[in-house]
Design a protein around this motif. Structure first.
Motif, PDB file in Angstrom:
ATOM      1  N   ALA A  26      15.691 -38.399 -18.011  1.00  0.00           N
ATOM      2  CA  ALA A  26      15.138 -38.944 -19.256  1.00  0.00           C
ATOM      3  C   ALA A  26      13.826 -38.250 -19.624  1.00  0.00           C
ATOM      4  O   ALA A  26      13.607 -37.866 -20.786  1.00  0.00           O
ATOM      5  N   ALA A  27      12.947 -38.070 -18.628  1.00  0.00           N
ATOM      6  CA  ALA A  27      11.663 -37.418 -18.899  1.00  0.00           C
ATOM      7  C   ALA A  27      11.853 -35.957 -19.280  1.00  0.00           C
ATOM      8  O   ALA A  27      11.201 -35.446 -20.201  1.00  0.00           O
ATOM      9  N   LEU A  28      12.758 -35.285 -18.593  1.00  0.00           N
ATOM     10  CA  LEU A  28      13.015 -33.878 -18.900  1.00  0.00           C
ATOM     11  C   LEU A  28      13.661 -33.717 -20.275  1.00  0.00           C
ATOM     12  O   LEU A  28      13.398 -32.742 -20.988  1.00  0.00           O
ATOM     13  N   ALA A  29      14.502 -34.689 -20.658  1.00  0.00           N
ATOM     14  CA  ALA A  29      15.126 -34.642 -21.983  1.00  0.00           C
ATOM     15  C   ALA A  29      14.080 -34.771 -23.078  1.00  0.00           C
ATOM     16  O   ALA A  29      14.199 -34.154 -24.148  1.00  0.00           O
ATOM     17  N   VAL A  30      13.039 -35.556 -22.843  1.00  0.00           N
ATOM     18  CA  VAL A  30      11.944 -35.681 -23.808  1.00  0.00           C
ATOM     19  C   VAL A  30      11.232 -34.339 -23.975  1.00  0.00           C
ATOM     20  O   VAL A  30      10.924 -33.911 -25.091  1.00  0.00           O
ATOM     21  N   ILE A  31      10.981 -33.661 -22.860  1.00  0.00           N
ATOM     22  CA  ILE A  31      10.291 -32.368 -22.901  1.00  0.00           C
ATOM     23  C   ILE A  31      11.148 -31.326 -23.610  1.00  0.00           C
ATOM     24  O   ILE A  31      10.670 -30.572 -24.463  1.00  0.00           O
ATOM     25  N   LYS A  32      12.452 -31.286 -23.269  1.00  0.00           N
ATOM     26  CA  LYS A  32      13.313 -30.308 -23.931  1.00  0.00           C
ATOM     27  C   LYS A  32      13.490 -30.655 -25.409  1.00  0.00           C
ATOM     28  O   LYS A  32      13.617 -29.768 -26.251  1.00  0.00           O
ATOM     29  N   GLY A  33      13.472 -31.950 -25.743  1.00  0.00           N
ATOM     30  CA  GLY A  33      13.539 -32.345 -27.145  1.00  0.00           C
ATOM     31  C   GLY A  33      12.348 -31.819 -27.921  1.00  0.00           C
ATOM     32  O   GLY A  33      12.487 -31.360 -29.065  1.00  0.00           O
ATOM     33  N   PHE A  34      11.169 -31.863 -27.323  1.00  0.00           N
ATOM     34  CA  PHE A  34       9.972 -31.296 -27.945  1.00  0.00           C
ATOM     35  C   PHE A  34      10.160 -29.801 -28.185  1.00  0.00           C
ATOM     36  O   PHE A  34       9.871 -29.285 -29.267  1.00  0.00           O
ATOM     37  N   ARG A  35      10.693 -29.113 -27.165  1.00  0.00           N
ATOM     38  CA  ARG A  35      10.928 -27.675 -27.283  1.00  0.00           C
ATOM     39  C   ARG A  35      11.922 -27.362 -28.403  1.00  0.00           C
ATOM     40  O   ARG A  35      11.684 -26.509 -29.247  1.00  0.00           O
ATOM     41  N   ASN A  36      13.047 -28.091 -28.421  1.00  0.00           N
ATOM     42  CA  ASN A  36      14.070 -27.837 -29.429  1.00  0.00           C
ATOM     43  C   ASN A  36      13.579 -28.166 -30.828  1.00  0.00           C
ATOM     44  O   ASN A  36      13.920 -27.485 -31.794  1.00  0.00           O
ATOM     45  N   GLY A  37      12.778 -29.230 -30.949  1.00  0.00           N
ATOM     46  CA  GLY A  37      12.220 -29.567 -32.249  1.00  0.00           C
ATOM     47  C   GLY A  37      11.322 -28.471 -32.780  1.00  0.00           C
ATOM     48  O   GLY A  37      11.380 -28.107 -33.960  1.00  0.00           O
ATOM     49  N   ALA A  38      10.480 -27.921 -31.912  1.00  0.00           N
ATOM     50  CA  ALA A  38       9.572 -26.846 -32.326  1.00  0.00           C
ATOM     51  C   ALA A  38      10.343 -25.602 -32.751  1.00  0.00           C
ATOM     52  O   ALA A  38      10.050 -24.987 -33.794  1.00  0.00           O
ATOM     53  N   VAL A  39      11.340 -25.219 -31.956  1.00  0.00           N
ATOM     54  CA  VAL A  39      12.113 -24.010 -32.257  1.00  0.00           C
ATOM     55  C   VAL A  39      12.932 -24.193 -33.531  1.00  0.00           C
ATOM     56  O   VAL A  39      12.942 -23.320 -34.412  1.00  0.00           O
ATOM     57  N   TYR A  40      13.611 -25.334 -33.657  1.00  0.00           N
ATOM     58  CA  TYR A  40      14.452 -25.565 -34.830  1.00  0.00           C
ATOM     59  C   TYR A  40      13.611 -25.641 -36.098  1.00  0.00           C
ATOM     60  O   TYR A  40      13.987 -25.103 -37.142  1.00  0.00           O
ATOM     61  N   GLY A  41      12.463 -26.313 -36.023  1.00  0.00           N
ATOM     62  CA  GLY A  41      11.583 -26.404 -37.184  1.00  0.00           C
ATOM     63  C   GLY A  41      11.140 -25.030 -37.664  1.00  0.00           C
ATOM     64  O   GLY A  41      11.108 -24.761 -38.866  1.00  0.00           O
ATOM     65  N   ALA A  42      10.800 -24.157 -36.717  1.00  0.00           N
ATOM     66  CA  ALA A  42      10.388 -22.797 -37.086  1.00  0.00           C
ATOM     67  C   ALA A  42      11.552 -22.015 -37.694  1.00  0.00           C
ATOM     68  O   ALA A  42      11.386 -21.293 -38.680  1.00  0.00           O
ATOM     69  N   LYS A  43      12.743 -22.159 -37.113  1.00  0.00           N
ATOM     70  CA  LYS A  43      13.912 -21.443 -37.635  1.00  0.00           C
ATOM     71  C   LYS A  43      14.252 -21.876 -39.060  1.00  0.00           C
ATOM     72  O   LYS A  43      14.645 -21.055 -39.897  1.00  0.00           O
ATOM     73  N   ILE A  44      14.109 -23.165 -39.338  1.00  0.00           N
ATOM     74  CA  ILE A  44      14.449 -23.684 -40.657  1.00  0.00           C
ATOM     75  C   ILE A  44      13.382 -23.319 -41.683  1.00  0.00           C
ATOM     76  O   ILE A  44      13.686 -22.887 -42.793  1.00  0.00           O
ATOM     77  N   ARG A  45      12.114 -23.503 -41.324  1.00  0.00           N
ATOM     78  CA  ARG A  45      11.046 -23.363 -42.310  1.00  0.00           C
ATOM     79  C   ARG A  45      10.681 -21.915 -42.601  1.00  0.00           C
ATOM     80  O   ARG A  45      10.386 -21.574 -43.751  1.00  0.00           O
ATOM     81  N   ALA A  46      10.668 -21.048 -41.590  1.00  0.00           N
ATOM     82  CA  ALA A  46      10.187 -19.681 -41.793  1.00  0.00           C
ATOM     83  C   ALA A  46      10.942 -18.945 -42.905  1.00  0.00           C
ATOM     84  O   ALA A  46      10.309 -18.411 -43.824  1.00  0.00           O
ATOM     85  N   PRO A  47      12.281 -18.873 -42.875  1.00  0.00           N
ATOM     86  CA  PRO A  47      12.967 -18.160 -43.957  1.00  0.00           C
ATOM     87  C   PRO A  47      12.800 -18.835 -45.317  1.00  0.00           C
ATOM     88  O   PRO A  47      12.675 -18.161 -46.343  1.00  0.00           O
ATOM     89  N   HIS A  48      12.796 -20.185 -45.331  1.00  0.00           N
ATOM     90  CA  HIS A  48      12.615 -20.906 -46.597  1.00  0.00           C
ATOM     91  C   HIS A  48      11.239 -20.620 -47.177  1.00  0.00           C
ATOM     92  O   HIS A  48      11.095 -20.322 -48.373  1.00  0.00           O
ATOM     93  N   ALA A  49      10.201 -20.699 -46.337  1.00  0.00           N
ATOM     94  CA  ALA A  49       8.841 -20.437 -46.806  1.00  0.00           C
ATOM     95  C   ALA A  49       8.694 -18.990 -47.257  1.00  0.00           C
ATOM     96  O   ALA A  49       8.002 -18.705 -48.252  1.00  0.00           O
TER      97      ALA A  49
END
Length: 213
Positions: A26-49
Motif C-alpha cells: 500500500a505504501a509503495l503504491a502511494v509512492i509509485k502513484g506519485f511518480r506516475n502522476g508526475a510523469v503522466y502530467g508532464a506527458k499530457i501538458r508539455a505537447p499541449h502547452a
C-alpha cells in the motif's frame, strides 16, 4: 571499482526484495502513484502547452519556453500530489475499516480534489472541464445501464453534437467572456481571423500580416 559495483548490486537486490514485500504494498503504491502522476502530467501538458503557446501567445522565444515549462510543471505537480493524496487516503480508509468500499473512492477523491485542484487557475480549470465532460458521458451511460433512463432507440450522438456546437458558438458570439481563454483563442483563430485578409500572403500562407502595412 569492483567493490563499488558489488555494493550497488547488493543495494539493488535489497531494493527489489523490498518491493516484493506484500506488507509494504500500500505504501509503495502511494509512492509509485506519485511518480506516475508526475510523469503522466508532464506527458499530457508539455505537447499541449507547446502547441497553444506557439499558436496563440506572443513574446520572445525565452518567454514562450518559460511559459511551457511552468504549465508543464504545474500540471505534473498537481497530478502527482492528487494521486499521492488519493491513494494514501484509500489505503488509510481500507486499513481503518478492514475492507475497501465504493464510498472510500468518492471521499478520497473529493478531499484530494479540494486540496490539490481547489485553486481556480487556468491549469486546474482545464483539467476540471476535461473531467466534467467525461463524467457527463459516463453518468449517462450508467443511467441507461442501470435502467434509470430507457435505452435510446436511435443514437443520440448527432443531436448532442448539434446542441454542443450550437451552444458554444452562441456563447462565443454573444457571451464570449464566459468561455475559457484558450477556447476563445481557438475560436477567434477559426471564425474571426478568417474574416480578415489583405493579399494572398495572409489569405493562404499566414493568418495575419506581420508588417505594418
Amino acid at each position: 571499482i569492483a567493490g563499488g559495483g558489488d555494493w550497488f548490486r547488493a543495494l539493488l537486490r535489497a531494493a527489489n526484495a523490498l518491493l516484493q514485500q506484500r506488507r509494504y504494498h500500500a505504501a509503495l503504491a502511494v509512492i509509485k502513484g506519485f511518480r506516475n502522476g508526475a510523469v503522466y502530467g508532464a506527458k499530457i501538458r508539455a505537447p499541449h502547452a507547446l502547441v497553444m503557446t506557439f499558436l496563440f501567445k506572443s513574446g520572445s522565444l525565452r518567454e514562450k519556453l518559460k511559459s511551457i515549462a511552468q504549465a508543464t510543471y504545474a500540471h505534473s505537480r498537481n497530478l502527482a500530489y492528487f494521486v499521492f493524496t488519493y491513494k494514501g487516503l484509500m489505503a488509510a480508509q481500507s486499513q481503518l475499516q478492514g475492507k475497501k468500499i465504493p464510498f472510500h473512492s468518492f471521499l478520497a477523491a473529493c478531499i484530494g480534489g479540494w486540496l490539490v485542484f481547489g485553486d481556480n487557475n487556468p491549469i486546474n480549470s482545464q483539467i476540471i472541464m476535461y473531467l466534467l465532460s467525461r463524467i457527463l458521458f459516463g453518468l449517462s451511460r450508467l443511467a441507461v445501464e442501470k435502467g434509470y433512463i430507457p435505452q435510446p432507440r436511435q443514437d443520440p450522438f448527432p443531436l448532442l453534437a448539434a446542441l454542443v456546437w450550437g451552444t458554444v458558438l452562441w456563447l462565443f458570439e454573444y457571451h464570449r467572456e464566459t468561455l475559457q481563454p484558450s477556447l476563445q483563442s481557438s475560436m477567434t483563430y477559426l471564425y474571426e481571423d478568417s474574416e480578415v485578409w489583405h493579399d494572398l500572403s495572409d489569405f493562404l500562407v499566414y493568418n495575419k500580416r506581420t508588417d505594418s502595412k
